[in-house]
Design a protein around this motif. Structure first.
Motif: not given
Lengths: 287, 83
Positions: B28-47
């Motif tokens: 939600f912090q990086f909701r409007y930043n596509e690059l960071l948003r995708h990084r967060v998703i990849y981070g959560v999934v790999s974690s």
């Protein structure tokens, strides 16, 4: 049918005490099915360009108002609307549709400054913000304000004037609305002082009559968003999996079954978070 | 079953809760930043995937079928969000 549904959702001897829908082969099937759907959408945009797309209610007047509102919040004077900058912004959006690109510099190497120069707008400082696929002005403005580089343009005290281009068209087979903000400060120091009516008239890419603008907006609303289709399908898949996990966990507990499988609590927590991510995935792109 | 699992290994499930909670905040912090948003998703999934390896290793049932199951859940999540 009853047997199939029972095997899909209810852990029993027939499915080795694990709901079939949660087993690797069915998860693989879901992945392939989703990828096939995405390929189908992509193919459709090539075969029937302009059918799928993003509808929008954005107008230049709304963007102008919201931009000055943000400046006001930051204690800055409002920007003046300049028709030369509006023309350069509109030409930029049209150029992106004509040459099928989405960037500050065109594939032919045309920079934003070339659009300013083509209007004989001599500037001391200038800037450009771009956005596409947004439904409303508020979401687009929020996205720009969350991005440091775009915010820097909006709340830059050096800029005195602005022009906004809002155009509907087709990029990569998908119908969309492109928005370009062109900021500048003229060399001669003479600042424009346009009225709201002039801004409204300039809000259409071709400067059409009010009647034509209404027609254009109505036809845009008919577009089916590819993001909506993907979100709907993805949400359905997640809900089915969450339901299957709950049923599977309940039946396993009731029967006291011991088996080797992944953690239901882990899967459930993970799927719920990913489901929230999917629902709140932001539509639209800024550049 | 779900509550029973959590009660059996509260520490490990708390780690997962923290991963998902921090992931949600960052999303939600990086909701409007596509690059960071995708990084967060990849981070959560790999974690999540690495958490599953740790969880089942500790539990003593880290079998290939379980690794495949988690991998497919993670892959499905990435595909649904990123494509």
């Amino acid at each position: 049918m009853k047997h199939l549904l029972s095997s899909l959702f209810v852990p029993q001897e027939r499915n080795s005490h694990r709901a079939s829908i949660l087993r690797p082969h069915f998860l693989s099937f879901l992945i392939i099915f989703y990828l096939f759907n995405q390929t189908l959408i992509k193919s459709f945009t090539i075969v029937k360009p302009g059918v799928l797309g993003y509808s929008s209610e954005i107008t230049a007047a709304k963007v102008f108002y919201s931009t000055n509102l943000e400046r006001q919040k930051n204690g800055l004077p409002p920007l003046h609307f300049r028709s030369l900058l509006a023309n350069s912004a509109k030409n930029k959006t049209q150029d992106m549709f004509t040459h099928n690109y989405w960037a500050h510099t065109s594939p032919e190497g045309k920079t934003p400054w070339d659009f300013f120069k083509s209007q004989n707008y001599e500037y001391t400082v200038a800037g450009e913000n771009l956005a596409k696929d947004y439904y409303d002005t508020e979401s687009m403005m929020t996205a720009w304000m969350q991005s440091p580089t775009h915010k820097e343009n909006i709340v830059n005290p050096k800029y005195k004037e602005i022009g906004i281009g809002v155009a509907d068209g087709v990029i990569s087979g998908i119908k969309t609305t492109l928005v370009a903000q062109h900021f500048g400060t003229p060399v001669d120091g003479i600042i424009a002082n346009n009225t709201t009516e002039e801004i409204e008239l300039n809000s259409h890419p071709f400067g059409l009559s009010n009647e034509s603008q209404v027609l254009a907006q109505t036809s845009t609303r008919l577009a089916i968003s590819p993001l909506f289709i993907s979100k709907l399908l993805g949400s359905l898949m997640f809900l089915i999996l969450i339901f299957a996990l709950l049923v599977d966990a309940y039946i396993t507990l009731r029967n006291g079954t011991h088996r080797i499988s992944g953690s239901s609590a882990g899967h459930l927590g993970f799927l719920l978070i990913i489901f929230i991510f999917l629902i709140y995935s932001q539509q639209g792109k800024i550049f | 079953m779900i509550i029973k699992e959590i009660k059996e290994k509260p520490g490990e499930h708390f780690i997962l809760f923290i991963i998902l909670f921090v992931g949600a905040i960052l999303f939600f912090q990086f909701r409007y930043n596509e690059l960071l948003r995708h990084r967060v998703i990849y981070g959560v999934v790999s974690s999540y995937f690495f958490w599953s390896l740790f969880h089942h290793y500790k539990k003593g049932d880290l079998h290939l079928s379980i690794i495949i199951e988690y991998f497919l859940f993670a892959l499905l999540a990435v595909i649904l969000i990123a494509f």
